[in-house]
Structures are given as C-alpha cells and as structure tokens.
Design an enzyme around this catalytic site. Structure first.
Site, short mmCIF file in Angstrom:
data_model
loop_
_atom_site.label_atom_id
_atom_site.label_comp_id
_atom_site.label_asym_id
_atom_site.label_seq_id
_atom_site.Cartn_x
_atom_site.Cartn_y
_atom_site.Cartn_z
N HIS B 440 0.81 -1.23 0.00
CA HIS B 440 0.00 0.00 0.00
C HIS B 440 0.84 1.28 0.00
O HIS B 440 1.99 1.27 0.37
CB HIS B 440 -1.07 0.00 1.11
CG HIS B 440 -0.57 -0.08 2.52
ND1 HIS B 440 -1.41 0.10 3.58
CD2 HIS B 440 0.64 -0.34 3.05
CE1 HIS B 440 -0.72 -0.02 4.70
NE2 HIS B 440 0.51 -0.30 4.41
N GLU B 441 0.23 2.34 -0.46
CA GLU B 441 0.90 3.63 -0.68
C GLU B 441 2.04 3.51 -1.68
O GLU B 441 3.05 4.20 -1.57
CB GLU B 441 1.42 4.23 0.64
CG GLU B 441 0.48 4.22 1.81
CD GLU B 441 -0.91 4.73 1.50
OE1 GLU B 441 -1.05 5.48 0.53
OE2 GLU B 441 -1.84 4.35 2.21
#
Lengths: 600, 600
Positions: B440-441
């Site tokens: 994620h990110e």
C-alpha cells in the site's frame, strides 16, 4: 491450461531432462512404458483437479473442529482421500505382489506434484500414509506388515509420524516418551507428542502412528530411541478393528496455513493402557525413522516447489490480464494501458518465480530419479553412487524449494499487489501454506548443519565428487553450444568460487575447528542450493536447445526461449550472489558466533 | 521490559543519535523540553499497552462484519480510539491555537511507533485521520477547516484517503470517478473506490473521505485530477451532522492481515446525490494528495519497522527461554540443553532482525526529524535542504522497512519454528500484518521508479549531494575511532561502488536510454536502502561509542556491544551484497527487460 503444473514443463523434465523412459530398462520397471506413465500422470492430474483443488480454499476457511471428543473435517477431504485411495496411488511404488504398481519414484513424484499444487493440506493425509507404510514395509515384521499394510494401501487406515514432544523438537535425543515391555511382547507407551499432522481425523477407520519412544533402561541420547507402531484402534491380524487404544487427542493446534491438515497434541497412555509394537530392533528407531524422514524431506521440498508453482501460474495469469499503466517511455495519457506482464519489474518478479519453482521441481524430480537408481539399478556401483549422491542432496532438496517456494509466493502476491493481499485470490493462501515448509522435517538451521557438518564429508567426500562430475558433464555440453557458452562460462566462474569455499571449510573442519567452520552453515546451505539449482538450469537450457532449436513450432520456440531466459536469470541474478557468501564463509566471519545473548 | 520498543534503544535514537532536544531551539517547539517529550512518549506507551495491544489478536480473529447495512467492529477498537483521541495525539502536531501541542514530528513519530508495534490495525484509524486532517489543514478553505478539523481532532470524525478504483491502482492518471459542479459551488461525485482503509466503521460519528476525482472536462491523465472532501454525513459548519450523504459501502475486502482495519469498496453517488467539496484549486488534487501520501509513506515505513520490531522482541524472548539442543562441540547427551539463543544460527536470525528493525526505526525517525527542520527551521537554507533530502529519502523510508520488516518477521517465525507457525504465538500475526506494507501507498516497483527515475536527479542531484555530505561526516567520525575503523573502511569501499553505480545510471539516463537505465530499478532501490541503513548503523555505532564507552554500567556496556555487533552484521552481511547488485546495474543487465510475455 492447467492451473497446477505447466504440462509442457513437466513433460520436458520427465522425458527430456530426466529420461524417464530409460528407467523402463530396469527390471523393476520393465512392464512400464511412456503410455503407462502418462496414464497414471493423467489420472493424478484429473483427481487433483476434480477432488483436491476445488476444496483447497474451503478447507482453509473451515478448519477441522474438535469438540473434546471427535474431530470433524469438511466432507470433501474424505471424498478426496477415497478417490486417491481408489486410484491405487497409496501403494503405487510397491511391488505387484503387494498390490502395488511398481511405479518409479520419478513418476510417483510427478504425480504427487499435482496434488501438492492443488491442495497441500488434503494431500498431507495420503502422503504421510504412504511414508508410514514404507517404513512398516521396510522394517516391520511379517505380522506387522500383514496386519497394517493392506488396510493402509486400501485407504482404510492412515499413517502418521510422531516424533516431536512439547519440550523436544529438533533435539530428538532428548525425547522422553517411555515404552515398557509387556509379557506378550508388546509395549506400553506413555508420553505426549505434539505437532503430529493427521494425528486425529474423521477420514479413516483407523490411524497408524509411528512413535519414537525410549524403552526403559535404554541408553541416553539418540542411541536409545526405538520405533513403535501405535494404532488408534487395536487391530486384528485380518485387519479388522479391536478396542480403542489409549491414544487421546489432547487438542488441535491452529496454524497459519496448511489448515486442512489436523495438527495435533496426542496423549499416549494417559490411562497406562497404550499398546505399541516395536518395529525392528530396539534402540534403532531413529535410523528407521530416517527412512521415513528422508522421504518426507523430499516431500517437503516438493510441497515448497509446488505451492510456489501454483502461485507462479496464478500471478502469471493475473499479470497477463490486468491492464495498468504504460511503458516507461510512453507519456501519452490517452494511450491504452498495457497489461502488467509488460512492465519490466513485473517480468522480474515472474522470472524469479519461474526460475525458483521450475528449478525446484527439477531438483525434486532429480532426487526421485536417484531413488529409482538406488533401489532398482542392477549395476551395484551405480546404485551405490545414487544413494551417496541422494544423501548429500537431501538437505538441499528439503531446503531450497522450501525457502525459495515461499519467496516465489511472496512475489506472486506482489504481482497482484492489493488483490494478492486479499483472501479473494489464491496466492494469499499459498503464502501462508508454504511458510510451514522451511520448518517441518528439520528447519533450515538443522539442514545446514547436516549438510556442512556431515553430508559433505561422508564416504570421504564421495558425494561431492559425484555431484561435481555431473555438474562438469553439463558444463562441458553447455560450453560447446554457441547460445549457452557465455552463461556456462559465468557458471564455471561461480563453480570455482564454490569449490574454493568448500575446500576452505573442509580444512577448517579437519583442523578440529568445528564451531568456526559451522558458524555460518546457513549461508553455505543457501550457496549450495544456488549452485545445484544453477546447474539444473544449465542442464535444462542445454536439453531445451538440443530438443527444440530445430523445431518449427511456435510453442516449442517460446518454451525454449523461456527456459533460456530463466536459466540466464537464475545464473546471473541468483548464483551471482554466491561471491559475497563465499567471502563470509572463507573469512570465517565471526559476527554471529561472537554475538552474546545478553547483547540483544 | 516493554514488548513494544526497547526503551533504551528509543531513548538512544531520540536523544543521542537525533538530538531531539536541539529541536526545542526552534521557535515552534520552544515551549518543549525533554520532560514534555518524555511525558507524551510515556502516555503513548501506556495507551498503546493498555488499550491497543490487548485486543491486537482479538481484532485479527474477529474481523469487522458487514450485514449489508452496517459494519460492526469489536468494542475494544472504539475504546482504543477514544483513549487515543482524549490524549490529544490526533492534533499533537498542530499549533496551540488550533488545539494542538506543537509537538515535533520526531517525537510524534516515536509516539506512533508504540501504536504500530502494539496494534497496527487499530492504529490505522487514528493515523489515517491525522493524515487527512493535515491535508485539510494545509489546503482546505477556512470554511472547510472550521467545519471538519475540530471534530476530527476531537475524535468525533475519522478520515480516509480514497484514491484507488477497481481498475485503477498504481496508475492514478487513469481514474474515472467524476465530479460535476453544482449551482451552490459543491460537486456531485460519482464513481467507485476500492481498498479504502477505514472506509466505513462504527467507531466515529462521521467519516471524512478525501476523494480523488475528475471534474467534467478536465484534462486527461494526472493533470486533470482534483481532490474533494466527501463526508459520510453532511456536516453543518458548527460540526453537527446533517443528512446521510450518498456514499455507500458496497462491501468489505478480506485481507491476510491488518484484519482489524476495514478495507472497503465504496460507491459514491449511486443515487446521483453524493456531495463533495473541492479542496484548493481544480486539477491540483494529486499534488495535495501527495502531501498526505508522503506522510502516509513514512507511516507505512514505520509500520513495517515496528511490526518487525515487535516480532524481534517476541522471538528474542522465546529464544532466551526455550531450551533445545546443545552446542556444536558438545556431544554429551547427559548435559543439560542450552537455550536456543546460544545457537549460532539463532543468533544470526536475531541479529538480522535487530539490524533490520532498529535500523528501520532509526530511518523513520530520521525522516521525521527532517520534517521538523523543513517545517520549522528559521534557517531557510537548512529548511530547504531538509525538504530536498526528505524528498529523496521518502521512497527508501517507505520501502526498506516495509521489505525488511516482513523479512524480520519471517525470521521471527523461524526462531520459534513450529510454535511460530501457530496462531498461539504473536509472530504469526506479525508476519501476515506486515505483508501489506510492501504494497500500500505505492508498491516497491513504483517506489523504485520514483527513486531512480526522478528523486535521484531532482534539483540537479541536490538530494544526493546532501545525503553524501551527511554520510561522509559519519564516515569521518567513525574512521577516527579505533573500534570502528575497520568497519568504516568496509563501508567506505561499498560507498565507492555505490557512487560509481549512481554515476553509470545517471549517464545512461542522460543519454535518453530511460528504459535501459530503469530496467532494474528495484535492484537499485534495495541497494540504496542498504547504503542508507548501513550509514545509519555506522552513525549509531559511532554515537554509541561516544556515549557509552566510558560508562561503568553493565547495561550501557551490553547496549554498546549490541549496537556494535548489529552494525557489523549489517555492514558486513547486508551492505556487502551490493557489489553483485552494482554488477547487475552497471552492466545494464537486460534479462528482465528482454523477457517476452509469451515466453513465460
């Protein structure tokens, strides 16, 4: 296309790289030919796809339940077991007169590959049963064989291996389960065993536990361990069941993965009434168990490889169908996104997976072929050589696939990214299931000490010599092919480094400096794995050129190109790492050895 | 001893390595001193231990449920949220007049470390809220700030970031969620967002979604993206709730770990009645969102580090208390088993973990300190330098801990072996939770392209120069210490290799060969991570000698010895791997680039 194993890859490994048909020249396998091999492979694939694969996720989501009295598994597990048993696969490797098929280990391993890829948890039950039956077959008395083997082969009884205790894992010499001789020649067993896979279930009528225990008065340590048959239900010689034996399920353990296989704590002799039957001679239990364990170790390697293989195929399928982003050089936001398989970094992740899992499968099959030669070659020297080489390679067969298989699964998740992290896609379960493989049947640490402390030097280093001769033969062939020469030369350079490292380690051991020589054994295990898999990749590349370079078929050409690229990846990217490892090993780096517990 | 962070390690990092007290000389932080820092750290530790840690496993086992209408989480999550909110931590970094504490980012990051180690899932809710509030604070209108910030800081509202769509993950330029201007100046939002953490829950009265969408007629690609506030309930300017907005939970996603944080699919404007409010200017949404994202990326790094840290401490505790086996040189089976922390290979696994997690925490705190200087230094040049360096380091701060944290957790399981694989021990959950962080990110692949394709060369390579100056300062100091000189020399050698690699890559990019230069960007990202963490280990070793070498206390001496040994491990064992990476990079290896999709 199969979701389990790339058909062309398996065919290539069996018939080109490992020349399975040559095995039919051995007396044991002379009734076989490629047609019979392919038939049983096809049967395995079908059963794996129809009865193992469909409930893989369901068995993960609905773990076996224990109500304090009985264990309940989902019904699909029993159904799969029955189909497996009916196929004859439980006894496939045994002789015709014992109800078997006299199937070579190589083909049997390939059959198992389908089941491991489809559903490693459910496959655990038949695989453990086969291994236990093999021990009874090899070392049991005629009565024991008559009583237990037929029901095991028929799928009425399953088998387990019961080694570990709550306080005794890797250090088997410390085990405390007791065995006391009774007047009738049987033993009373008393003790607790832990992490026993398949230790209880509702799939079979009976369970045959092979239990390590210490006979009263036996020597301490590993020399005082004996092996016993301890059935869940006492069994008459005709295979019918008698009373319940005093083996009780104390509880189930709840694992990260492999959730479909029960993992149990078992109490033997809580009521002082647990009957066990000594296998072979007293105090030789560990050597018998090692027969089972060595098979199991190769089986663990295969599990690591095939769960990895499954994840690879799933992530490849996803990458080919998921549009996202554009190539680095394309800055036009109006252009259509490309499928992610076109991104170089995704190719890297797929290529790494391919090199790990196809290389690992090749290694497991190679080991199985050694089993065949060892057991069935009429040439005594050849058989002995195969045994020695197999012995050397076993820690590698156990460890490389079980370390790199999970790494492949890690990359498979990364290819799917957010989707891969959810339980909606199968790679998530692969990652959890595969994490067991570097642990059971001896951790990496244990394998590395076995390899560097023992296997490398056994029989005066005969194993090493045999391995090097085979590696050299592959190199010689590869060096003569225009397309392979640069890669073969690179491998050759790495090989020199490897051999220098082995020499330095051997000298240190000869000087009696075991602690220093073995301090970084885990590094050596990984290095050895890279050399062995690198060799097999060179061999695959060599055989692929031999086989397909003249072919006009597109399928053959893409297969060849894929094998060459994966060989290049593995040798350049992975084997290339050994120089740093060699540096740590030959400098006898003491960073870990000199670390003190209180400094952490 | 704390189960979350080694107290002495955190103290050392904050006050010796990063000189937190120096920050109190900056105007913004002048009311603070070590006492106020320690007070808020103590509060964080207490809340983390009392209200986050105890339900970490329970939240994993009892995932949020969605009945088609409402989401239900276990009550402990809301309780933890309330304690967090009451502590003032949600607004801790904001100015006194906004209800904040004017707490330096460095101390705030250290506070967050406790929560990430204790319970990353529950910590997700406040962390996302803080990040969303920061965006509104930085770019929102006065009305938006007045309406939303106070309830967010008070814990009545939470925040989310809604970027990803079912067909749009890494390639944000392709997003399709639409925004249509209304007469009242607000927008109607329509589209579906996926993987939205905290996208629905029963913890707060309201949820403030920050949504990326495309205003009708906006340019294609990333230049046509705007950012909107879309509350779950319409909100009056006094913070009271109005009608339900047209944001519907379409379903929950089921993840491998981080199970306590809801992961949602959200439908915006299913009934064409979803109100959103433009933040800042139209078409500048991505740059605003990057403020949140950069913070979130450092937060992900911290998550990777601290879940790793937790696993390290758990496995260390186990290793110190689990007797098994004997030393390599001891062959007496009657001797008592030793605790496994005494085995060299277990030391290796613990030392690797220590070097990864303490190094990662140091990096995250270092980044936080750069935030402080960037935001609050009165020296404009210093502030600008900090901003440039932070920009360069962000992909490393995101990636190194999120890759090596999970590797630490893998080793933690291996130390516990069979036990570690069961859900009865916490390392199993750490392993699953931490697997999200490399995704994620922005995945590793994305981070590596950002680093090698952009960050390295921005501002004419100013970031590189700033980094190298700091590395050189550490080296100069370390080279002058007898105990560190050999290690510093080794690092220096690696540094030369690294710089040569950077030069070769830069030249290739200048020649316009972006595809070739960026082909192996993931290798460069890892190499850069090793160099940066290696530098921080040298810095820690240097500062530890400076601080403790004269001390008479046993505790100080073991701390110093541990830091020196971990520095040695990291530089010799891990940084030593960069030469092979440099070889792949400087030869512009085309193995991955030239692989074709159909060859797999």
């Amino acid at each position: 296309m199969s979701k389990l194993v790339t058909p062309k890859d398996l065919e290539f490994l069996l018939y080109q790289v490992l020349d399975a048909e040559q095995l039919t020249r051995l007396d044991n396998y002379r009734d076989h030919d490629r047609t019979t091999f392919d038939a049983i492979l096809k049967t395995s694939e079908r059963i794996a796809e129809d009865f193992f694969l469909p409930h893989n996720a369901k068995a993960d989501q609905h773990e076996p339940q224990f109500d304090g009295d009985k264990v309940t598994t989902i019904p699909e597990v029993k159904q799969a077991w029955q189909h497996f048993a009916e196929s004859g696969l439980l006894s496939a490797r045994h002789r015709y007169e014992d109800g078997g098929m006299q199937l070579p280990s190589l083909i049997h391993m390939a059959c198992n590959a389908y089941f491991m890829a489809a559903n490693p948890s459910t496959a655990g039950y038949p695989f453990l049963t086969t291994a236990a039956a093999n021990v009874i077959h090899a070392f049991g008395s005629d009565e024991q064989k008559n009583t237990f083997l037929a029901p095991m082969f028929a799928g009425r009884f399953s088998g387990t291996m019961a080694l570990t205790e709550p306080d005794v894992g890797s250090s088997l010499g410390d085990l405390t389960t007791k065995a006391t001789l009774q007047d009738d020649g049987s033993y009373r067993i008393k003790g607790q065993k832990m992490y026993i896979s398949g230790g209880d279930q509702d799939i079979t009528e009976n369970i045959v536990h092979l239990v390590l225990a210490r006979i009263e008065g036996a020597p301490v340590g590993v020399k005082g361990i004996s092996l016993f048959i301890v059935p869940k239900f006492l069994t008459h010689t005709d295979g019918t069941l008698g009373e319940r034996n005093d083996v009780k399920l104390a509880g189930l353990l709840h694992k990260m993965g492999y959730r479909g296989t029960t993992s149990t704590v078992l109490n033997f002799g809580e009521d002082d009434n647990c009957q066990g039957y000594l296998i072979g001679e007293a105090n030789k239990g560990l050597s018998y168990m090692f027969k089972m364990m060595n098979e199991a170790r190769i089986g663990v390697g295969l599990g690591g490889a095939m769960i990895g293989y499954r994840g690879y195929l799933e992530s490849l399928d996803y990458a080919r169908n998921r549009p996202q982003g554009r190539s680095v050089s394309n800055r036009d936001p109006l252009s259509k996104p490309i499928n992610i398989v076109e991104h170089t970094d995704v190719k890297r992740m797929l290529l790494a997976q391919k090199s790990y899992v196809e290389g690992s499968l090749a290694l497991c099959l190679y080991a199985a072929r050694l089993v065949d030669v060892q057991e069935s070659s009429q040439d005594k020297q050849q058989a002995e050589d195969a045994a020695v080489l197999l012995d050397l390679l076993t820690p590698v067969v156990k460890s490389f696939p079980s370390y790199y298989g999970p790494r492949a699964n890690d990359l498979a998740i990364q290819v799917l990214a957010g989707a891969g992290y959810t339980r909606e896609y199968p790679v998530e379960q692969c990652y959890r299931d595969n994490r067991l493989n570097p642990i059971h049947e001896g951790t990496h640490g244990i394998q590395s000490l076995d390899l560097l402390g023992r296997k490398m030097w056994q029989h005066n280093g005969k194993g090493q010599q045999l391995l090097m001769a085979r590696v050299q033969a592959t190199l010689n062939s590869a060096l003569q092919r225009e397309e392979l020469k640069p890669l073969a030369q690179q491998y050759q350079k790495h090989l020199t480094t490897f051999m220098q490292t082995v020499m330095a380690l051997g000298q240190k051991l000869q000087q009696g400096e075991a602690q220093l020589a073995l301090a970084n054994s885990a590094v050596f295990l990984d290095m050895m794995g890279k050399m062995v898999i690198g060799w097999l990749w060179l061999e695959m590349a060599d055989k692929a050129i031999q086989q397909f370079s003249d072919s006009q078929s597109d399928e053959d050409q893409t297969f060849l190109a894929g094998k060459l690229q994966a060989a290049q990846y593995f040798i350049r990217w992975e084997v290339g790492e050994i120089h740093h490892q060699a540096q740590l090993l030959t400098s006898f780096d003491e960073t870990c050895l000199s670390m003190k517990a209180e400094w952490f």
